[in-house]
Motif scaffolding. Structure first.
Motif, short mmCIF file in Angstrom:
data_model
loop_
_atom_site.label_atom_id
_atom_site.label_comp_id
_atom_site.label_asym_id
_atom_site.label_seq_id
_atom_site.Cartn_x
_atom_site.Cartn_y
_atom_site.Cartn_z
N GLY A 111 0.80 -1.21 0.00
CA GLY A 111 0.00 0.00 0.00
C GLY A 111 0.83 1.26 0.00
O GLY A 111 2.02 1.25 0.32
N GLY A 112 0.17 2.36 -0.35
CA GLY A 112 0.86 3.64 -0.39
C GLY A 112 1.54 3.91 -1.71
O GLY A 112 2.17 4.95 -1.89
N GLN A 113 1.45 2.96 -2.63
CA GLN A 113 2.04 3.13 -3.95
C GLN A 113 0.94 3.20 -4.99
O GLN A 113 -0.14 2.63 -4.82
CB GLN A 113 2.97 1.94 -4.28
N ASP A 114 1.24 3.85 -6.08
CA ASP A 114 0.28 3.98 -7.17
C ASP A 114 0.11 2.64 -7.88
O ASP A 114 1.09 1.96 -8.20
CB ASP A 114 0.79 5.04 -8.16
N TYR A 115 -1.15 2.26 -8.11
CA TYR A 115 -1.41 1.00 -8.82
C TYR A 115 -0.82 1.01 -10.22
O TYR A 115 -0.33 0.00 -10.71
CB TYR A 115 -2.91 0.75 -8.90
N GLY A 116 -0.88 2.17 -10.87
CA GLY A 116 -0.40 2.24 -12.24
C GLY A 116 1.05 1.82 -12.39
O GLY A 116 1.41 1.04 -13.29
N SER A 117 1.91 2.31 -11.51
CA SER A 117 3.33 1.96 -11.59
C SER A 117 3.54 0.48 -11.31
O SER A 117 4.39 -0.17 -11.92
CB SER A 117 4.15 2.81 -10.62
N GLN A 118 2.74 -0.07 -10.38
CA GLN A 118 2.86 -1.50 -10.09
C GLN A 118 2.40 -2.34 -11.29
O GLN A 118 3.03 -3.35 -11.63
CB GLN A 118 2.05 -1.85 -8.85
N LEU A 119 1.31 -1.91 -11.92
CA LEU A 119 0.81 -2.65 -13.09
C LEU A 119 1.82 -2.63 -14.23
O LEU A 119 2.04 -3.65 -14.91
CB LEU A 119 -0.52 -2.06 -13.55
N ARG A 120 2.45 -1.47 -14.44
CA ARG A 120 3.46 -1.38 -15.51
C ARG A 120 4.66 -2.29 -15.22
O ARG A 120 5.17 -2.96 -16.13
CB ARG A 120 3.92 0.08 -15.68
N ALA A 121 5.09 -2.33 -13.95
CA ALA A 121 6.21 -3.18 -13.58
C ALA A 121 5.87 -4.65 -13.76
O ALA A 121 6.70 -5.46 -14.20
CB ALA A 121 6.63 -2.90 -12.15
N LEU A 122 4.64 -5.01 -13.43
CA LEU A 122 4.22 -6.41 -13.60
C LEU A 122 4.17 -6.78 -15.07
O LEU A 122 4.54 -7.90 -15.47
CB LEU A 122 2.86 -6.63 -12.95
N ARG A 123 3.72 -5.86 -15.92
CA ARG A 123 3.68 -6.14 -17.36
C ARG A 123 5.08 -6.31 -17.93
O ARG A 123 5.30 -7.12 -18.84
CB ARG A 123 2.93 -5.03 -18.09
N ARG A 124 6.04 -5.53 -17.42
CA ARG A 124 7.42 -5.65 -17.92
C ARG A 124 8.04 -6.97 -17.50
O ARG A 124 8.97 -7.45 -18.16
CB ARG A 124 8.26 -4.47 -17.42
N GLY A 125 7.57 -7.53 -16.40
CA GLY A 125 8.10 -8.82 -15.95
C GLY A 125 9.05 -8.68 -14.79
O GLY A 125 10.11 -8.06 -14.92
N SER A 126 8.69 -9.24 -13.64
CA SER A 126 9.54 -9.23 -12.44
C SER A 126 9.63 -10.66 -11.93
O SER A 126 8.62 -11.35 -11.77
CB SER A 126 8.95 -8.32 -11.36
N GLN A 127 10.86 -11.09 -11.68
CA GLN A 127 11.06 -12.48 -11.21
C GLN A 127 10.86 -12.62 -9.70
O GLN A 127 10.60 -13.71 -9.21
CB GLN A 127 12.46 -12.97 -11.58
N VAL A 128 11.02 -11.51 -8.95
CA VAL A 128 10.88 -11.55 -7.49
C VAL A 128 9.80 -10.56 -7.07
O VAL A 128 9.85 -9.38 -7.43
CB VAL A 128 12.21 -11.20 -6.79
N ILE A 129 8.83 -11.03 -6.30
CA ILE A 129 7.76 -10.20 -5.77
C ILE A 129 7.84 -10.20 -4.25
O ILE A 129 7.91 -11.27 -3.64
CB ILE A 129 6.37 -10.72 -6.20
N VAL A 130 7.83 -9.01 -3.66
CA VAL A 130 7.76 -8.89 -2.20
C VAL A 130 6.53 -8.04 -1.90
O VAL A 130 6.41 -6.91 -2.39
CB VAL A 130 9.01 -8.21 -1.61
N GLY A 131 5.59 -8.57 -1.12
CA GLY A 131 4.37 -7.81 -0.93
C GLY A 131 3.62 -8.14 0.34
O GLY A 131 3.94 -9.10 1.05
N THR A 132 2.62 -7.32 0.61
CA THR A 132 1.69 -7.57 1.71
C THR A 132 0.51 -8.36 1.16
O THR A 132 0.16 -8.24 -0.02
CB THR A 132 1.21 -6.25 2.32
N PRO A 133 -0.14 -9.17 2.01
CA PRO A 133 -1.20 -10.05 1.51
C PRO A 133 -2.33 -9.30 0.80
O PRO A 133 -2.79 -9.74 -0.27
CB PRO A 133 -1.71 -10.74 2.79
N GLY A 134 -2.77 -8.17 1.36
CA GLY A 134 -3.89 -7.45 0.77
C GLY A 134 -3.61 -6.98 -0.64
O GLY A 134 -4.43 -7.16 -1.55
N ARG A 135 -2.45 -6.35 -0.85
CA ARG A 135 -2.13 -5.83 -2.18
C ARG A 135 -1.87 -6.97 -3.17
O ARG A 135 -2.23 -6.87 -4.34
CB ARG A 135 -0.93 -4.89 -2.09
N VAL A 136 -1.26 -8.05 -2.71
CA VAL A 136 -1.01 -9.20 -3.59
C VAL A 136 -2.34 -9.79 -4.06
O VAL A 136 -2.52 -10.09 -5.25
CB VAL A 136 -0.16 -10.27 -2.87
N ILE A 137 -3.32 -9.95 -3.14
CA ILE A 137 -4.62 -10.48 -3.53
C ILE A 137 -5.32 -9.54 -4.52
O ILE A 137 -5.96 -9.99 -5.49
CB ILE A 137 -5.50 -10.71 -2.28
#
Length: 555
Positions: A111-137
């Motif tokens: 939380g506290g981060q813009d969804y747009g930047s997270q969505l763009r990073a996911l589309r580019r491809g990330s091999q390691v994800i570190v997150g809180t349960p709520g945002r991951v779900i």
């Protein structure tokens, strides 16, 4: 236990990881690292009982990073953490361990981060994800995060996730991962709910139990400064200026030591960097200059300061917070040696307070918050030193020559002797003016709700129907009722709203009161008079793919 005398080189880790570990100053594995790394490298599931600060982040990161295929652009390793502060720290640590691995991308989802930047990073491809349960779900439900190719899952501080009401979310996430994935779970305690989780989702886990290590540093006076309106450089300069002895400052990277040493030199402090990129001759020269008083401030990395013992060092400043408690104890041990007393100051950003609490536990000492020297205190200090310098010049045989020059200057400038002295004083003060101005006061309306040091009763019981959170907040503050645009029809539960507010707006759940769910919205009680920026954060927060759009309910 495996013989660890040969250090990290004993493990079958890639050379890129070993180089990164060496640059961070790690020489010998901690007990949990020595036991965990071989098991994870061999593909076993691991169930570890260990506190934060024992080195468990490296224990799971190093072997699991070694198994990642950088040519595959989808999540292969995911770490779940209970809070965004811890998730941020874990992500930062993993970036340090992986900085020599080309094309490896690490993404923090909290939380506290813009969804747009997270969505763009996911589309580019990330091999390691570190997150809180709520945002991951949230990302799983959006379809932006797919875990079908996940090789390994780490649950960090599982008991804390249970206490915060996230354990159902954790189980939901685990059910989305491949059955053959490797799992590592770390928890300080092992409640029955977590034991049930391990039996359901882990395959013959190898158990590791690490006793909490405590160390005492009774002869060192410790304090922390909460990073706020001053820049860290300004804060460092103020603290160092009040010292009579030499200071060693610990920064996290080699580049930071060079930049900070230059900044301190520009402020008038005799400073030198000390890092692993310097030749042995240059490092020895810097230490010798520190010993003989030619420099007063050394900015060092952990590895470069190893074994440093200089009697003049009276203060250690942790400019960048260390990754674990053992490193902190080693750092502050550069002062207070051989029975001498010393001081240590730790700079703490708001997201780093968890590590502060772990350091207090490890050292068995409460670390008090300190205030920076005020402008008046700095003025007094500078005048005191200037006056002492004047006293030394009083015995000079050449003083009579300068007295004659002063009389000539007074005649030429058509003013009083006092006015002339003031002008000369302005010239003589150099880079540190004798009059010091305070920076403008911080606007309290922009401050977030401060998180209390104690976490008493932060998560209260939820009604068994999952419809209403009936508790009163444990914080004794007046409350107001607010409406959020997510309700029963959207699949929301009180725990989702509590988790979103706690993580997104950085508000302890002891400040969250009664929650009532309706079909298309919910109401929640929050402290009266909260800063506007908190509501700005919450308005942009998503629960069950819906913006909260929080607003006050008129009474």
């Amino acid at each position: 236990m495996t013989d660890i005398c040969s250090g990290f080189a004993q493990f079958s880790l890639p050379s890129e990881i070993l180089r990164a570990v060496a640059e961070l100053g790690y020489t010998e594995p901690s007990p949990i690292q020595a036991q965990t790394i071989p098991l994870l490298l061999d593909g076993h599931d691991v169930l570890g009982m260990a506190q934060t600060g024992t080195g468990k982040t490296a224990a799971f990161s190093l072997p699991l990073l070694a198994r990642i295929d950088v040519d595959v652009k989808h999540p292969q390793l995911m770490v779940l953490a209970p809070t965004r502060e811890l998730a941020g720290q874990v992500a930062e640590s993993i970036e340090q361990y992986a900085k020599q691995i080309p094309h490896l991308k690490i993404l923090a989802l909290y939380g506290g981060q813009d969804y747009g930047s997270q969505l763009r990073a996911l589309r580019r491809g990330s091999q390691v994800i570190v997150g809180t349960p709520g945002r991951v779900i949230d990302h799983i439900e959006r379809g932006s995060l797919k875990l079908d190719g996940l090789k390994a899952l780490v649950l960090d501080e599982a008991d804390e996730m249970l206490r915060m009401g996230f354990i159902d979310d954790v189980e939901t996430i685990m059910a989305q991962t491949p059955a053959e994935r490797q799992t590592a779970l770390f928890s300080a305690t092992m409640p029955s709910v977590i034991k049930k989780l391990t039996k359901k989702y882990m395959r013959d886990p190898k158990e590791i139990k690490i006793a909490e290590k405590t160390e005492t540093v009774a002869n060192i006076k410790q304090g922390y400064w909460m990073v706020n309106r001053y820049s860290k450089q300004e804060a460092l300069a103020r603290i160092v200026e009040m010292q009579d002895n030499a200071t060693i400052v610990f920064a996290r990277t080699k580049q930071a030591t060079v930049e900070l040493a230059s900044a301190m030199e520009a402020r008038g402090f005799r400073s030198e960097a000390l890092n692993g990129d310097m030749s042995q001759n240059l490092r020895e020269r810097a230490v010798e200059q520190l010993k003989n008083g030619k420099i007063d401030v050394v900015i060092a990395t952990d590895v470069a300061a190893r074994g440093l013992d200089v009697e003049r060092i009276g203060l250690v400043v942790n400019y960048d917070i260390p990754f674990d408690t053992e490193a902190y104890v080693h750092r502050i041990g550069r002062t207070g040696r051989a029975g001498r007393s010393g001081e240590a100051v730790l700079f703490v950003a708001r997201r780093e307070k968890r590590m502060l609490f772990q350091i207090e536990r490890a050292t068995r000492q409460k670390i008090e918050e300190i205030q920076l020297p005020t402008a008046k205190e700095l003025e007094h200090r500078r005048l005191e030193r200037f006056n002492a310098h004047l006293g030394q010049l009083g015995e000079s045989e050449k003083l009579a020559d300068y007295q004659e020059l002063v009389r000539d200057l007074a005649e030429q400038n058509d003013g009083s002797m006092e006015e002339l002295a003031a002008k000369l004083l302005m010239i003589a003060q150099g880079s540190r003016p004798l009059k010091v101005a305070e920076p403008p006061a911080q606007d309290s309306s922009n401050a977030r709700v401060r998180r209390p040091r104690q976490s008493q009763g932060r998560t209260a019981a939820v009604h068994s129907r999952g419809e209403r959170r009936r508790n009163q907040p444990t914080a004794n503050v007046p409350m107001e009722r607010y409406r959020v645009e997510v309700g029963r029809n959207h699949g929301a539960q009180p725990k989702h709203i509590v988790g979103a507010i706690a993580n997104e707006a950085n508000i302890e759940s002891q400040y969250i009161g009664r929650i009532e769910l309706f079909d298309d919205h919910s109401t929640v009680e929050l402290p009266k008079g909260m800063p506007d920026n908190v509501f700005q954060d919450l308005s942009k927060t998503y629960v069950k793919q819906r913006k909260l759009r929080i607003r006050r309910v008129e009474q």
